[in-house]
Design an enzyme around this catalytic site. Structure first.
Site, mmCIF file in Angstrom:
data_model
loop_
_atom_site.group_PDB
_atom_site.id
_atom_site.type_symbol
_atom_site.label_atom_id
_atom_site.label_comp_id
_atom_site.label_asym_id
_atom_site.label_seq_id
_atom_site.Cartn_x
_atom_site.Cartn_y
_atom_site.Cartn_z
ATOM 1 N N ARG A 172 4.325 -66.453 -46.363
ATOM 2 C CA ARG A 172 5.494 -66.780 -47.187
ATOM 3 C C ARG A 172 6.500 -65.631 -47.228
ATOM 4 O O ARG A 172 7.191 -65.435 -48.225
ATOM 5 C CB ARG A 172 5.102 -67.148 -48.624
ATOM 6 C CG ARG A 172 4.376 -68.460 -48.744
ATOM 7 C CD ARG A 172 4.513 -69.028 -50.180
ATOM 8 N NE ARG A 172 3.431 -69.943 -50.470
ATOM 9 C CZ ARG A 172 2.545 -69.760 -51.447
ATOM 10 N NH1 ARG A 172 2.606 -68.709 -52.224
ATOM 11 N NH2 ARG A 172 1.590 -70.644 -51.654
ATOM 12 N N ARG A 226 19.619 -71.311 -48.819
ATOM 13 C CA ARG A 226 18.983 -72.588 -49.154
ATOM 14 C C ARG A 226 19.658 -73.301 -50.317
ATOM 15 O O ARG A 226 19.284 -74.426 -50.661
ATOM 16 C CB ARG A 226 17.515 -72.341 -49.549
ATOM 17 C CG ARG A 226 16.485 -72.286 -48.433
ATOM 18 C CD ARG A 226 16.029 -73.680 -47.971
ATOM 19 N NE ARG A 226 15.921 -74.658 -49.018
ATOM 20 C CZ ARG A 226 14.884 -74.792 -49.846
ATOM 21 N NH1 ARG A 226 13.838 -73.994 -49.734
ATOM 22 N NH2 ARG A 226 14.878 -75.739 -50.774
ATOM 23 N N ARG A 282 10.977 -67.427 -51.131
ATOM 24 C CA ARG A 282 11.754 -67.358 -52.359
ATOM 25 C C ARG A 282 11.963 -65.953 -52.893
ATOM 26 O O ARG A 282 12.781 -65.740 -53.779
ATOM 27 C CB ARG A 282 11.075 -68.228 -53.429
ATOM 28 C CG ARG A 282 11.116 -69.707 -53.096
ATOM 29 C CD ARG A 282 10.204 -70.500 -53.998
ATOM 30 N NE ARG A 282 8.796 -70.214 -53.746
ATOM 31 C CZ ARG A 282 7.795 -70.698 -54.465
ATOM 32 N NH1 ARG A 282 8.059 -71.470 -55.499
ATOM 33 N NH2 ARG A 282 6.548 -70.411 -54.154
ATOM 34 N N ASP A 303 6.810 -76.166 -43.309
ATOM 35 C CA ASP A 303 5.883 -76.535 -44.373
ATOM 36 C C ASP A 303 4.777 -77.367 -43.750
ATOM 37 O O ASP A 303 5.009 -78.075 -42.757
ATOM 38 C CB ASP A 303 6.584 -77.333 -45.472
ATOM 39 C CG ASP A 303 5.702 -77.512 -46.706
ATOM 40 O OD1 ASP A 303 5.791 -76.678 -47.618
ATOM 41 O OD2 ASP A 303 4.900 -78.464 -46.734
ATOM 42 N N TYR A 334 -3.597 -83.639 -49.838
ATOM 43 C CA TYR A 334 -2.286 -84.052 -50.352
ATOM 44 C C TYR A 334 -2.124 -85.570 -50.293
ATOM 45 O O TYR A 334 -1.617 -86.196 -51.224
ATOM 46 C CB TYR A 334 -1.164 -83.380 -49.559
ATOM 47 C CG TYR A 334 -0.908 -81.956 -49.951
ATOM 48 C CD1 TYR A 334 -0.519 -81.636 -51.245
ATOM 49 C CD2 TYR A 334 -1.038 -80.920 -49.035
ATOM 50 C CE1 TYR A 334 -0.272 -80.318 -51.618
ATOM 51 C CE2 TYR A 334 -0.796 -79.605 -49.394
ATOM 52 C CZ TYR A 334 -0.418 -79.305 -50.690
ATOM 53 O OH TYR A 334 -0.182 -78.007 -51.054
#
Length: 354
Positions: A35, A48, A39, A84, A159
């Site tokens: 990652r 983004r 963020r 992702d 998921y």
């Protein structure tokens, strides 16, 4: 599709990451962060702004720019493709979205044999923007290795069955136990999706790949061996001759490290819960290790960070003495959103000095 010798595959004999995992002496200890293109970077948040996560993942130029950001800022030894793990599911036509603050949410969870039979299959053309981004990146990265990735069948299945992130994975485990035939059919189908996604990335020119089994740590070793390992092995078998290092990682998988290593990876990722010189005993000799600084330590002040980085490097050196092929420094999971990017840059500089 020929994944053995794609015309776009770069020759990077001196790239530290590739040297380390092949058992050669790297020019410096390689480091990258899961990652890392995310963020924690203000430039990431800026680019983004107003663009959904999945929309970002299907914009080749945006994917390339975001992937390059941490390489420019931190000087890491590998870029990891901005994507992702649900991208191939979305591309195939499954109705899902990534909801801010929640994660992937599936509109119609998969919980029966009929649901599994109705799952769409992925065609490489459906992830062409990802391949296009790789083409852009290999022209820009110079000697820096590019890591492609995909989600492992179990984590994708979790998921789909749960309908989104889950703390206990109760619906997933219930299907696994109550209807093993449907379970194995589901994972076999998802293995094919993962293989198609990885083969597309390999053909486009990635230099290494990582298979994320993010939620495998929710399982016992016995359940992992029976219900998961055959399908992860199928994925690694399909890319065995691709000519790139293969990394396997999951969170909370200390008890599974040996079995995960058996799936076919060259490098086993280790989270922060066990030392690398203990992990090597579980993985066994002949594989490289990756990890394993606790991401939360990055908030503790530089003295604590430096102490932990030095400890992990020393444990990695002992692991190599015990039979590990090499070591790639990383976090034990992903960079947390509020991490100070300057601390990450200092970690890279420190690792390179050791």
């Amino acid at each position: 599709m020929n994944i053995d010798t794609p015309s776009s595959r770069r020759h990077l004999p001196d790239a530290p990451l590739l040297a380390a995992v092949a058992g050669r002496a790297p020019t410096r200890r390689p480091v990258w962060f899961m990652r890392q293109a995310g963020r924690s970077l203000p430039e990431y948040r800026k680019i983004r702004a107003g663009i959904g996560m999945l929309d970002s993942c299907f914009d080749a130029e945006l994917v390339a720019e975001i992937t390059l950001q941490p390489v420019r800022r931190h000087g890491v030894d590998a870029a990891i493709l901005f994507s992702d793990i649900v991208v191939p599911l979305k591309a195939a036509g499954i109705d899902l979205d990534i909801v801010t603050g929640t994660g992937p949410v599936v509109a119609n969870p998969v919980r029966s044999a009929a649901d599994v039979a109705a799952l769409p299959r992925l065609d490489a053309e459906q992830v062409a923007p990802v391949a296009d981004a790789i083409g852009l990146l290999t022209k820009e990265l110079g000697e820096t290795a590019l890591i492609g990735f995909a989600g492992a069948p179990f984590t994708l299945a979790s998921y789909l069955v749960e309908g989104g992130p889950s703390r206990n994975h109760e619906k997933t485990k219930a299907l696994m136990r109550s209807d093993p035939h449907t379970w194995h059919t589901l994972l076999d189908t998802l293995a094919d999706t993962t293989i198609t996604f990885l083969q597309s990335q390999l053909a486009a020119g990635i230099d290494a790949l990582q298979l994320f089994d993010s939620w495998a740590g929710a399982l016992s070793l016995a359940d992992y061996r029976e219900f998961v390992l055959p399908h992860s092995t199928k994925v690694f078998d399909a890319v065995r001759d691709a000519g790139v290092p293969k990394i396997h990682f999951g969170v909370g998988t200390g008890e599974l490290l040996g079995a995960m290593g058996e799936a076919g990876a060259d490098v086993v990722g280790v989270d922060w819960r066990i030392p690398l010189d203990v992990a090597v005993e579980r993985v066994g000799p002949g594989k490289a290790l990756q990890g394993n600084l606790d991401p939360a330590v990055l908030f503790a002040g530089w003295d604590a960070v430096e102490s932990e980085v030095r400890r992990i490097a020393a444990e990695a050196d002992r692991a190599i003495e015990a039979g590990a092929v090499g070591h790639v420094f990383n976090l034990g999971h992903g960079v947390l959103p509020d991490t100070d990017p300057d601390v990450l840059t200092r970690v890279v500089e420190l690792v390179h000095s050791l």
